[in-house]
Structures are given as C-alpha cells and as structure tokens.
Design a protein around this motif. Structure first.
Motif, short mmCIF file in Angstrom:
data_model
loop_
_atom_site.label_atom_id
_atom_site.label_comp_id
_atom_site.label_asym_id
_atom_site.label_seq_id
_atom_site.Cartn_x
_atom_site.Cartn_y
_atom_site.Cartn_z
N LEU A 302 0.82 -1.21 0.00
CA LEU A 302 0.00 0.00 0.00
C LEU A 302 0.86 1.26 0.00
CD1 LEU A 302 -2.83 1.32 0.25
CD2 LEU A 302 -2.55 1.16 2.74
N LEU A 303 1.83 1.31 0.90
CA LEU A 303 2.67 2.50 1.02
C LEU A 303 3.52 2.74 -0.23
CD1 LEU A 303 3.87 2.27 4.74
CD2 LEU A 303 2.16 3.82 3.76
N SER A 304 4.01 1.66 -0.84
CA SER A 304 4.89 1.82 -1.99
C SER A 304 4.15 2.45 -3.18
CB SER A 304 5.49 0.48 -2.41
OG SER A 304 4.56 -0.32 -3.10
N MET A 305 2.88 2.10 -3.34
CA MET A 305 2.11 2.63 -4.46
C MET A 305 1.63 4.06 -4.19
SD MET A 305 2.04 0.16 -6.78
CE MET A 305 0.60 0.39 -7.83
N PRO A 310 2.19 10.80 -5.87
CA PRO A 310 2.38 12.25 -6.03
C PRO A 310 3.69 12.61 -6.74
CG PRO A 310 1.72 11.70 -3.78
CD PRO A 310 2.07 10.41 -4.46
N ILE A 311 4.71 11.79 -6.53
CA ILE A 311 6.02 12.06 -7.14
C ILE A 311 5.98 11.77 -8.63
CG2 ILE A 311 8.47 11.49 -7.07
CD1 ILE A 311 8.05 10.63 -4.15
N THR A 312 5.40 10.64 -9.01
CA THR A 312 5.34 10.29 -10.44
C THR A 312 4.50 11.29 -11.22
OG1 THR A 312 3.46 8.78 -10.09
CG2 THR A 312 5.67 7.84 -9.94
N ILE A 313 3.48 11.84 -10.59
CA ILE A 313 2.65 12.85 -11.25
C ILE A 313 3.42 14.14 -11.45
CG2 ILE A 313 0.62 14.32 -10.95
CD1 ILE A 313 -0.71 11.91 -9.50
N LEU A 314 4.29 14.47 -10.51
CA LEU A 314 5.02 15.74 -10.53
C LEU A 314 6.22 15.74 -11.49
CD1 LEU A 314 5.23 18.58 -9.24
CD2 LEU A 314 6.63 17.54 -7.42
N ILE A 315 6.82 14.60 -11.74
CA ILE A 315 8.08 14.51 -12.48
C ILE A 315 8.07 15.27 -13.81
CG2 ILE A 315 9.54 12.88 -13.79
CD1 ILE A 315 9.27 10.96 -11.41
N PRO A 316 7.04 15.17 -14.65
CA PRO A 316 7.11 15.87 -15.95
C PRO A 316 7.07 17.39 -15.86
CG PRO A 316 5.46 14.11 -15.99
CD PRO A 316 5.84 14.33 -14.56
N LEU A 326 13.59 13.40 -8.11
CA LEU A 326 12.28 12.76 -7.99
C LEU A 326 12.26 11.38 -8.65
CD1 LEU A 326 9.84 15.76 -8.60
CD2 LEU A 326 10.54 14.72 -6.42
N LEU A 327 12.96 11.23 -9.76
CA LEU A 327 13.07 9.92 -10.39
C LEU A 327 13.70 8.91 -9.44
CD1 LEU A 327 14.23 10.81 -14.00
CD2 LEU A 327 12.22 9.44 -13.42
N THR A 328 14.74 9.34 -8.75
CA THR A 328 15.44 8.46 -7.81
C THR A 328 14.51 8.05 -6.67
OG1 THR A 328 17.53 9.56 -8.34
CG2 THR A 328 17.47 8.23 -6.34
N ILE A 329 13.83 9.03 -6.10
CA ILE A 329 12.93 8.74 -4.97
C ILE A 329 11.78 7.84 -5.40
CG2 ILE A 329 11.35 9.76 -3.29
CD1 ILE A 329 13.13 12.27 -3.34
N SER A 330 11.17 8.15 -6.54
CA SER A 330 10.02 7.36 -6.99
C SER A 330 10.41 5.93 -7.33
CB SER A 330 9.37 8.02 -8.21
OG SER A 330 10.24 7.98 -9.34
N LEU A 390 0.55 11.28 -18.56
CA LEU A 390 -0.55 10.37 -18.25
C LEU A 390 -0.08 9.14 -17.47
CD1 LEU A 390 -2.60 10.46 -21.59
CD2 LEU A 390 -3.23 11.46 -19.38
N THR A 391 1.07 8.60 -17.81
CA THR A 391 1.55 7.40 -17.11
C THR A 391 1.83 7.69 -15.64
OG1 THR A 391 3.85 7.86 -17.77
CG2 THR A 391 2.57 6.39 -19.19
N GLY A 392 2.10 8.95 -15.30
CA GLY A 392 2.39 9.30 -13.92
C GLY A 392 1.24 9.05 -12.96
#
Length: 414
Positions: A302-305, A310-316, A326-330, A390-392
């Motif tokens: 649960l926590l990993s997803m 929020p990070i994957t959405i922000l990256i672009p 952010l890539l490293t953290i995500s 979109l993939t984020g």
C-alpha cells in the motif's frame, strides 16, 4: 558451521519448507544469476536509441520489440511454473540461459527488424524458463525470512535491468549494435553458475529432504477459505502489478526520448537519469522484503504505491535537477513492493511456488509488454510529453490494496 557454510550442504526438510535457517550462499548465487539474466534482457531496451537511429524504427516498432521480449516471458512463465510445481526441473535453469545466449548473439548480428524480433523471442524464452525455477530456489533457501530471500533474489534482477542505461552509454553508443556480442560472455558465466545451482537443487530433490511442490495445505483452515476470495485477492494483486509495470515500462523504454526532447540532453545524459531511477528501484526492491517481514506485506504494498503517486505525477513538470531527484525517490518507493507481491501471492496460494512466481513476475513482464506497445502507440498519436504525463497517474491504482486480505489472514490459512 556458519550459515554461509551450511548453504553448501543439503538443506533439511524443515529448511526446504521455509522453516529453518536461510541458506545465504545459495541466495546470493541465485541473486547474481538473476542479475546476469536480466542484464541480458536489459540489452534490448538499451539498444532502442541505437536502433532508432541506425534502422529508423518508429516508437511503435520499438514497442513491438519490447512486446516480443516480454510477452513470451509473460505467457511461458506461469506455464513453466505450473509444470515444475509438479515436476521440478533443476537443469532447466542453465538450459534456459543457453537460449538467452543464442538470442543475444543473434541480436548483435541482426540485419533487419524481423531478425531482431526473433532474437528477442529467444531471450524471452530463456527468461521464462529461468524465473519460476529461480524463485523456487530462493524459496527453498529462504528459511523463515521469505521477504528477505525474495528481495535478495529480485534485487539481482532489478539491478540487471538498471544496467541498461550504462550498457547504452558505455557499450552500445561507441560500438553500436555489434556491441551486444560482448554479453554472450555474461550469458556464459550465468550458465556456469546455474549448473552449480542445478546440482544443489537436484541433490536436495534426490535425497528427499525437500518436497515443496507436493506439500498439501488444508482447505478447511481458518482465514481465506473460499476459492472466490482467493481469486479476488489474486486479481487485486495482478491489477497492482499491472499499474506498476506500465509505469516502469513507460519510463524504462521512453523516458530517455522524453529527456532528449524536453531537456536537449544527449543520449548519454538521458541514460544517466534512467540509470538513477532503475538503481534506486533495485535498492527499493532489496529493502522492501525485510520491511515486509517486519511490518507486513499488505502495508508495504500500500505505502509503496500511494507514496510514489504524487512524485510520479510531478516529475514531468519540474526542471532537470529536480527531475533527477524525484526519479530516484520514486524508483525506490515504487519498487519496494516488487518482491513483496511475489511472496504475498505465494502465501495466498500455498504449494504453488513456481506458478505464483511465474504469474506475478511473468505478468509483470507481460503487462510491461502491453504497456510498451500501448505507450509507444500513444506517443506516436498524442506526443511523448502528454504520454509521460498520463503514465504518472498509474500508481494511484495502489488504493486498491486496502481491499487485500491482511497478513494475519494469510497466516491463518496455513
């Protein structure tokens, strides 16, 4: 005798059933073999920038190459797992890597798109044979620390995948397509190590000290009793794998092109960003298993997803330096659930170690395959930038984890 020394001797029945001390020597070797196997697979997406220039391939064709590699593995892994649950085949491990060796050799000399597809099909077949039996070896050597054992095994694979950007920058950019021939040496080393593993595995089967595949579980125990509830939980696990794999596939296969277009990076620089994402993912894979042993598998999934979303959405939307961070953290957060989902499925359906490993890991490759062709096609239609955006949002599907049975219920069913 130390735990490392004990690994060279036949494991006891208690060990084989996952109740004795872990055999760390075997775990480390099978993890290394997983690294070598997935390094070979990593050559394929690593060649994408090279093939795109030298052969003029479209994003859709690149997606089809990834589809060919991963879909064979996806289809065959559960089939191999079901068969070897009934009849374990220790020497399938080195045989599978021999197929991969032939595939990587063909890839180095392929003159056209069709030959590339045939070569990656052979690599995919070798991977399909390796993964279920490799996971079984990890389970046999795990003792009570199944999360840690799967992490050691899976981190090898994810580390191999993380080498793809370095393979591109160090080998394929200067040497081109022919540079892939060097990885026949990697395959040869893996075959040698797997012969050792196969002998260990075979010895324990022959003396009758391990019999994981025929272990019977009571269907009248407490916890998850009905087939329907098990099927529902397994379906949720597969959906979570679907979401994670599509995101990883999109980043692995297409983020380098995004960075080149958006940040005016060279191929080498873009590969360093991808390398950071994948290495962090490998680290997350390792730490996720031990954390699940301590805090529970459902909690870590649960926590990993949800923490990654929020990070994957922000990256672009951020500049290059922030994107790197952010890539490293995500990558670390998202991949912390990789080995945990495998163990969860194995405990959800006891006695089907190879089948569940083949289904979860194999499906991850299969969903990545569908993701590759789907994301490639989408990028050709609406543009790469919108596609990455979109993939984020895919990790947000992690909210479905709340409907999974608790670890306590999994324990009660044993």
């Amino acid at each position: 005798m130390s735990r490392f020394g004990a690994a060279t001797a036949p494991i006891s029945k208690k060990q084989g059933s996952g109740e004795g001390a872990a055999s760390f020597k075997i775990l480390l070797i099978i993890g290394l073999c997983h690294l070598l196997n997935d390094t070979i697979q990593a050559v394929v997406p690593a060649m994408f920038p090279v093939l795109e220039k030298s052969m003029g391939l479209t994003y859709t064709q690149l997606g089809l190459i990834a589809f060919s590699l991963n879909m064979v593995s996806s289809i065959m892994q559960p089939v191999v797992g079901m068969y070897t649950d009934k009849k374990p085949k220790p020497f399938a491990l080195p045989i599978g890597l021999t197929f991969s060796l032939m595939g990587i050799l063909g890839l180095a000399f392929a003159p056209k798109f069709e030959i590339i597809v045939i070569s990656v099909l052979m690599i995919g077949l070798g991977s399909a044979v390796f993964h279920p039996e490799g996971s079984r070896v990890a389970y046999m050597a795990a003792g009570p620390r199944r999360g840690l054992a799967q992490s050691i095994y899976q981190v090898g694979g994810n580390s191999g995948q993380a080498l793809a950007p370095l393979i591109t920058a160090v080998v394929l950019v200067p040497f081109g397509q022919f540079g892939a021939v060097w990885f026949t040496l990697v395959a040869a080393v893996a075959v040698g190590l797997l012969i050792y593993i196969a002998n260990w595995y075979s010895m324990n089967l022959k003396i009758g000290k391990t019999n994981l595949t025929k272990k019977k579980k009571s269907s009248s125990s407490n916890g998850i009793r009905s087939r329907g509830s098990v099927a529902f939980a397994l379906t949720l696990i597969l959906i979570l794998i679907f979401a994670r794999s599509w995101y990883i596939s999109g980043m692995t296969n297409f983020y380098a092109f995004y960075a080149i277009n958006e940040y005016s990076f060279s191929i080498k620089t873009s590969q360093l960003f991808l390398f950071a994402f994948l290495v962090a993912g490998a680290a997350g894979t390792f730490f996720g298993g031990p954390l699940s042993d301590k805090y529970g598998k459902k909690t870590i999934i649960l926590l990993s997803m949800l923490a990654a979303a929020p990070i994957t959405i922000l990256i672009p939307y951020v500049p290059p330096v922030a994107a790197f961070i952010l890539l490293t953290i995500s990558g670390f957060i998202l991949m912390s659930s990789f080995s945990v989902t495998v163990v969860y499925a194995q405990e959800l359906v006891p006695g089907k170690i190879g089948t569940m490993a083949g289904l979860t890991v194999g499906l991850a490759f299969g969903m990545g395959a569908l993701g590759s062709i789907g994301i490639g096609y989408l990028a050709d239609i609406i543009g790469l930038t919108k596609t990455i955006i979109l993939t984020g949002f895919l990790p947000m599907l992690g909210i479905l984890t709340i409907f999974l049975p608790s670890d306590k219920k999994l324990t009660l069913q044993k």
